[in-house]
Enzyme design. Structure first.
Site, PDB file in Angstrom:
ATOM      1  N   VAL A 240       0.832  -1.202   0.000  1.00  0.00           N
ATOM      2  CA  VAL A 240       0.000   0.000   0.000  1.00  0.00           C
ATOM      3  C   VAL A 240       0.867   1.253   0.000  1.00  0.00           C
ATOM      4  CG1 VAL A 240      -1.946  -1.116   1.128  1.00  0.00           C
ATOM      5  CG2 VAL A 240      -0.218   0.004   2.531  1.00  0.00           C
ATOM      6  N   CYS A 241       0.242   2.332  -0.382  1.00  0.00           N
ATOM      7  CA  CYS A 241       0.857   3.655  -0.393  1.00  0.00           C
ATOM      8  C   CYS A 241       1.277   4.026   1.035  1.00  0.00           C
ATOM      9  CB  CYS A 241      -0.168   4.654  -0.911  1.00  0.00           C
ATOM     10  SG  CYS A 241       0.432   6.314  -1.137  1.00  0.00           S
ATOM     11  N   PRO A 242       2.427   4.537   1.322  1.00  0.00           N
ATOM     12  CA  PRO A 242       3.525   4.919   0.437  1.00  0.00           C
ATOM     13  C   PRO A 242       4.685   3.928   0.531  1.00  0.00           C
ATOM     14  CG  PRO A 242       3.825   6.011   2.529  1.00  0.00           C
ATOM     15  CD  PRO A 242       2.700   5.005   2.703  1.00  0.00           C
TER      16      PRO A 242
END
Lengths: 330, 78
Positions: B15-17
């Site tokens: 997932v981001c980041p």
């Protein structure tokens, strides 16, 4: 008209997917990566909506409906929401549109966000709202472009100081314009919408949303609550519930068309727990604070509502704190 | 691009980041001239990494599409 909500939602989903607008990334990038690309995109959208909302309200097509001002809820709920979006890997709109791109983590974060928000808004956690007190309102003799309930309006900079809303709106728009065109924009090679076209598209969808829903512009939290209650408890679906469903459909269509749809599954099992916890914090925070990053930042700041200004400050602080704790600490 | 990377970082599915953060962390530990290969499926990171790695002394040599929404990014430590 709930089918209009679905259409606006599909448009919003396509724009989110093509612009990659995510407030979690925007807020984090300006501080920790010295990257203002997405912050500028948001600023363009907010500028356009500030002028657009005041214009359509002045034309008598809608009444402006600033969100309720509950300072303690916007401070504490805002901070919890800000922390939650870092854990969840996206803001409320970010996790919603990424469901359409095939992120398993986004499905988990979106559902835990929606279930918690529904629990806070009329469910088993409804009692927590009493901890934060009642909304503060302003009594106006002539509410003008604002929607008044028994003469009471939620506070905005204009109605608190008794000045013409247009004066505040124009000053705010000028400040945003100075930021947008007066500072250097981070370079980025994009395959979809860039910061300017993406910002304009978001702003236009926001104004369309207000004209269609009438009572408010775009939102996410209320939509998840309605979508879940409508599905499991037989509550009638409303405009905003259909808008959230539309975002997922729109992002899916857009992701498939641009060959970016893929089922994405993280390898580390801890990630699943992290995103669920993030969704719970976001649902609690946005539930009590009367809105998420879309309700308060994208749709709320253009109202110059005190609730949205305060919530935005604490979304930012919560995001920075959690990012620092997880990734930037030595 | 026909270069042999010294290291490979597979951040697909993350997932981001996480893809951005892990890429920069790895680059910081590398010697000048070494090459890092990053496997990624998050479109936003793909677009953000070329600018982002500059602050840790990295330069993107190539971004290759290796599958549906999957890319291989080659980064050289300057």
């Amino acid at each position: 008209m709930i089918w209009q909500g679905l259409i606006v939602g599909i448009l919003f989903g396509v724009v989110l997917q093509r612009s990659r607008m995510c407030f979690n990334s925007a807020i984090r990038d300006i501080k920790f990566n010295k990257d203002n690309y997405l912050a500028k995109m948001a600023a363009v959208a907010i500028l356009l909506e500030t002028l657009g909302f005041h214009l359509v309200a002045s034309l008598g097509w809608i009444k402006l409906n600033p969100l309720p001002f509950i300072p303690l809820a916007q401070i504490i709920g805002g901070f919890l929401f800000g922390m939650g979006m870092v854990l969840a890997g996206g803001c409320a709109s970010g996790v919603t549109y990424r469901i359409g791109e095939g992120y398993i983590t986004a499905i988990l974060a979106g559902l835990s966000f929606g279930v918690t928000a529904a629990a806070v808004r009329g469910g088993v956690l409804n009692f927590v709202n009493s901890w934060f007190g009642s909304p503060i309102t302003v009594t106006m003799q002539d509410p003008g472009i604002y929607n008044a309930v028994e003469g009471k309006v939620s506070p905005t900079i204009a109605n608190v100081f008794g000045i013409n809303p247009w004066i505040v709106a124009i000053i705010f728009a000028i400040l945003l314009a100075v930021y947008i065109w007066g500072t250097k924009t981070t370079e980025r090679q994009v395959s979809g919408l860039n910061w300017l076209t993406g910002g304009i598209a978001l702003g236009v969808v926001g104004i369309l949303g207000y004209l269609s829903q009438k009572t408010y512009a775009l939102g996410i939290t209320g939509g998840w609550v309605n979508l879940l209650k409508g599905t499991v408890a037989g509550v009638p679906y409303n405009w905003i519930g259909m808008e959230v469903l539309g975002i997922i459909i729109g992002a899916f269509i857009s992701a498939v068309a641009s060959k970016e749809f893929k089922l994405r599954v993280p390898k580390d099992p801890k990630t699943y727990l992290q995103v669920i916890l993030g969704g719970i914090l976001m649902g609690f925070g946005a539930g009590v604070a009367a809105g998420c990053n879309i309700g308060h930042i994208l749709s709320g700041l253009p109202h110059l509502a005190l609730s949205s200004i305060l919530a935005t400050i604490f979304f930012v602080l919560g995001n920075w704190f959690m990012y620092w704790y997880l990734y930037a600490r030595k | 691009m026909d270069v042999k990377p010294n290291y490979t970082l597979d951040v697909r599915g993350e997932v981001c980041p996480v893809p951005d953060v892990e890429t920069k962390r790895k680059l910081k530990t590398m010697q000048s001239g070494e090459i890092l290969e990053v496997l990624i499926d998050y479109p936003l990171s793909k677009e953000r990494i070329p600018q982002g790695v500059k602050e840790v002394g990295g330069e993107v040599l190539a971004i290759e599409e290796i599958g549906p929404s999957e890319w291989r990014i080659l980064i050289k430590k300057l």
